[in-house]
Design a protein around this motif. Sequence first.
Motif, mmCIF file in Angstrom:
data_model
loop_
_atom_site.group_PDB
_atom_site.id
_atom_site.type_symbol
_atom_site.label_atom_id
_atom_site.label_comp_id
_atom_site.label_asym_id
_atom_site.label_seq_id
_atom_site.Cartn_x
_atom_site.Cartn_y
_atom_site.Cartn_z
ATOM 1 N N GLN A 207 0.814 -1.206 0.000
ATOM 2 C CA GLN A 207 0.000 0.000 0.000
ATOM 3 C C GLN A 207 0.854 1.265 0.000
ATOM 4 O O GLN A 207 0.509 2.256 -0.641
ATOM 5 C CB GLN A 207 -0.967 -0.043 1.181
ATOM 6 C CG GLN A 207 -1.968 -1.189 1.037
ATOM 7 C CD GLN A 207 -3.050 -1.197 2.084
ATOM 8 O OE1 GLN A 207 -3.014 -0.435 3.042
ATOM 9 N NE2 GLN A 207 -4.023 -2.079 1.926
ATOM 10 N N GLN A 208 1.994 1.225 0.697
ATOM 11 C CA GLN A 208 2.891 2.378 0.666
ATOM 12 C C GLN A 208 3.504 2.580 -0.714
ATOM 13 O O GLN A 208 3.870 3.699 -1.074
ATOM 14 C CB GLN A 208 3.979 2.220 1.729
ATOM 15 C CG GLN A 208 3.461 2.429 3.145
ATOM 16 C CD GLN A 208 4.556 2.316 4.184
ATOM 17 O OE1 GLN A 208 5.537 1.591 4.014
ATOM 18 N NE2 GLN A 208 4.404 3.029 5.283
ATOM 19 N N ALA A 209 3.606 1.485 -1.479
ATOM 20 C CA ALA A 209 4.118 1.595 -2.853
ATOM 21 C C ALA A 209 3.039 2.094 -3.810
ATOM 22 O O ALA A 209 3.314 2.317 -4.989
ATOM 23 C CB ALA A 209 4.650 0.238 -3.318
ATOM 24 N N GLY A 210 1.804 2.252 -3.308
ATOM 25 C CA GLY A 210 0.718 2.771 -4.134
ATOM 26 C C GLY A 210 0.152 1.760 -5.108
ATOM 27 O O GLY A 210 -0.481 2.146 -6.104
ATOM 28 N N LEU A 211 0.344 0.459 -4.844
ATOM 29 C CA LEU A 211 -0.136 -0.566 -5.765
ATOM 30 C C LEU A 211 -1.641 -0.772 -5.583
ATOM 31 O O LEU A 211 -2.120 -1.032 -4.479
ATOM 32 C CB LEU A 211 0.611 -1.874 -5.542
ATOM 33 C CG LEU A 211 2.109 -1.799 -5.848
ATOM 34 C CD1 LEU A 211 2.790 -3.115 -5.556
ATOM 35 C CD2 LEU A 211 2.348 -1.392 -7.298
ATOM 36 N N ARG A 212 -2.353 -0.672 -6.701
ATOM 37 C CA ARG A 212 -3.809 -0.767 -6.670
ATOM 38 C C ARG A 212 -4.325 -1.654 -7.797
ATOM 39 O O ARG A 212 -3.640 -1.853 -8.796
ATOM 40 C CB ARG A 212 -4.435 0.634 -6.790
ATOM 41 C CG ARG A 212 -4.165 1.533 -5.596
ATOM 42 C CD ARG A 212 -4.819 2.889 -5.734
ATOM 43 N NE ARG A 212 -4.652 3.674 -4.510
ATOM 44 C CZ ARG A 212 -5.480 3.632 -3.474
ATOM 45 N NH1 ARG A 212 -6.560 2.845 -3.527
ATOM 46 N NH2 ARG A 212 -5.266 4.354 -2.401
ATOM 47 N N LEU A 213 -5.528 -2.153 -7.595
ATOM 48 C CA LEU A 213 -6.211 -2.885 -8.643
ATOM 49 C C LEU A 213 -6.695 -1.902 -9.704
ATOM 50 O O LEU A 213 -6.756 -0.699 -9.458
ATOM 51 C CB LEU A 213 -7.391 -3.657 -8.055
ATOM 52 C CG LEU A 213 -7.094 -5.042 -7.458
ATOM 53 C CD1 LEU A 213 -6.116 -4.956 -6.303
ATOM 54 C CD2 LEU A 213 -8.374 -5.747 -7.045
ATOM 55 N N PRO A 214 -7.057 -2.397 -10.899
ATOM 56 C CA PRO A 214 -7.535 -1.478 -11.939
ATOM 57 C C PRO A 214 -8.734 -0.651 -11.519
ATOM 58 O O PRO A 214 -8.932 0.453 -12.039
ATOM 59 C CB PRO A 214 -7.895 -2.437 -13.093
ATOM 60 C CG PRO A 214 -6.983 -3.600 -12.907
ATOM 61 C CD PRO A 214 -6.863 -3.772 -11.414
ATOM 62 N N ASP A 215 -9.541 -1.150 -10.564
ATOM 63 C CA ASP A 215 -10.707 -0.375 -10.132
ATOM 64 C C ASP A 215 -10.368 0.609 -9.021
ATOM 65 O O ASP A 215 -11.250 1.274 -8.492
ATOM 66 C CB ASP A 215 -11.840 -1.308 -9.690
ATOM 67 C CG ASP A 215 -11.470 -2.151 -8.465
ATOM 68 O OD1 ASP A 215 -10.380 -1.938 -7.894
ATOM 69 O OD2 ASP A 215 -12.280 -3.018 -8.083
ATOM 70 N N GLY A 216 -9.077 0.716 -8.657
ATOM 71 C CA GLY A 216 -8.650 1.692 -7.672
ATOM 72 C C GLY A 216 -8.531 1.173 -6.258
ATOM 73 O O GLY A 216 -8.012 1.871 -5.383
ATOM 74 N N ARG A 217 -8.980 -0.049 -6.007
ATOM 75 C CA ARG A 217 -8.873 -0.600 -4.663
ATOM 76 C C ARG A 217 -7.417 -0.887 -4.320
ATOM 77 O O ARG A 217 -6.644 -1.321 -5.171
ATOM 78 C CB ARG A 217 -9.678 -1.891 -4.548
ATOM 79 C CG ARG A 217 -11.178 -1.683 -4.598
ATOM 80 C CD ARG A 217 -11.898 -3.003 -4.723
ATOM 81 N NE ARG A 217 -13.349 -2.828 -4.631
ATOM 82 C CZ ARG A 217 -14.230 -3.729 -5.026
ATOM 83 N NH1 ARG A 217 -13.807 -4.863 -5.543
ATOM 84 N NH2 ARG A 217 -15.513 -3.499 -4.902
ATOM 85 N N PRO A 218 -7.011 -0.670 -3.054
ATOM 86 C CA PRO A 218 -5.624 -0.960 -2.674
ATOM 87 C C PRO A 218 -5.349 -2.456 -2.693
ATOM 88 O O PRO A 218 -6.182 -3.261 -2.274
ATOM 89 C CB PRO A 218 -5.524 -0.393 -1.254
ATOM 90 C CG PRO A 218 -6.928 -0.359 -0.747
ATOM 91 C CD PRO A 218 -7.794 -0.097 -1.939
ATOM 92 N N ALA A 219 -4.188 -2.832 -3.207
ATOM 93 C CA ALA A 219 -3.809 -4.248 -3.279
ATOM 94 C C ALA A 219 -3.355 -4.749 -1.909
ATOM 95 O O ALA A 219 -2.687 -4.036 -1.160
ATOM 96 C CB ALA A 219 -2.694 -4.435 -4.291
ATOM 97 N N THR A 220 -3.710 -5.989 -1.595
ATOM 98 C CA THR A 220 -3.245 -6.622 -0.363
ATOM 99 C C THR A 220 -2.265 -7.760 -0.642
ATOM 100 O O THR A 220 -1.669 -8.305 0.281
ATOM 101 C CB THR A 220 -4.427 -7.178 0.446
ATOM 102 O OG1 THR A 220 -5.123 -8.151 -0.346
ATOM 103 C CG2 THR A 220 -5.383 -6.065 0.850
#
Length: 271
Positions: A207-220
């Motif tokens: 999350q600190q790296a700003g990684l998100r799914l295409p719909d904008g949700r934060p990646a876990t």
Amino acid sequence: MLVDYPCWLLPGMIPDIYCFLFQQHTFLIAAARPLEVLGSAVLGGERQTARYIFNHTVDKDYASPHPERDLALLARDMGVGEQAVGLMTAVDVRHTVTQLEKHGDLVVAVFATVGVGNLCSAGVAAPWPPRAGDQHGSLSNRQAAGPVTVSSPKRWGRVKSCGQDGSGRYYSPGTINLIVLVDGNLSRPAMVNAVITATEAKVLALQQAGLRLPDGRPATGTTTDALVIACTGRGPLLPYAGAATTVGRMIGQAVHRAVEEGIAIYQEKYS
């Protein structure tokens, strides 16, 4: 042929623990005495003790229906028999990241390979879920491939460059594999605690790296992440490994740094 890779673990940092590279595609941790283990490994995930833990690079289009059998063949080729726990990844294991924490006699070593090409957000549906039975770290963002018969692990190539699948989508190597090795004596509940602590640290790094799914949700994480906790059993019994404990703090910090560095490597090599 096993090649000693001391750069992955400072000599003498954890007595009787050694790191090797096998045929350029397999990172192997070898212990002189059995380690206590807990994890979600493809091979030996049910084991409570093991002398060997390895992480193997498969080709990005690896699609064998029997990954556990394939890793068992590889373990046999390496001469580690039935005392091994094995993971798979599409990331080149020569990019394994190591992070160390030391506090008195207590040492934590984290070994990570980080691929973030098939991100997901736990608790919500992934936009491109893996194919049925695809739990071994192969890529999920592609059309189903026919089964591949693997007669020998020696045929497996290392990771190839990114490409396109039949639908025109771009895909790239995924899976975050973590091996957390503690030179200490974790109780079984503490090992479960360690799983939680390591996972929370992984999620924070993503999350600190700003990684998100295409719909904008934060990646876990990714759809095929795997984790192994191991300990030597030396020293006083540690009943807990949550974030409030010394060993938990060490695990969290080492995992966070390892995933953070692994993301940077991934973005340089595969993006």
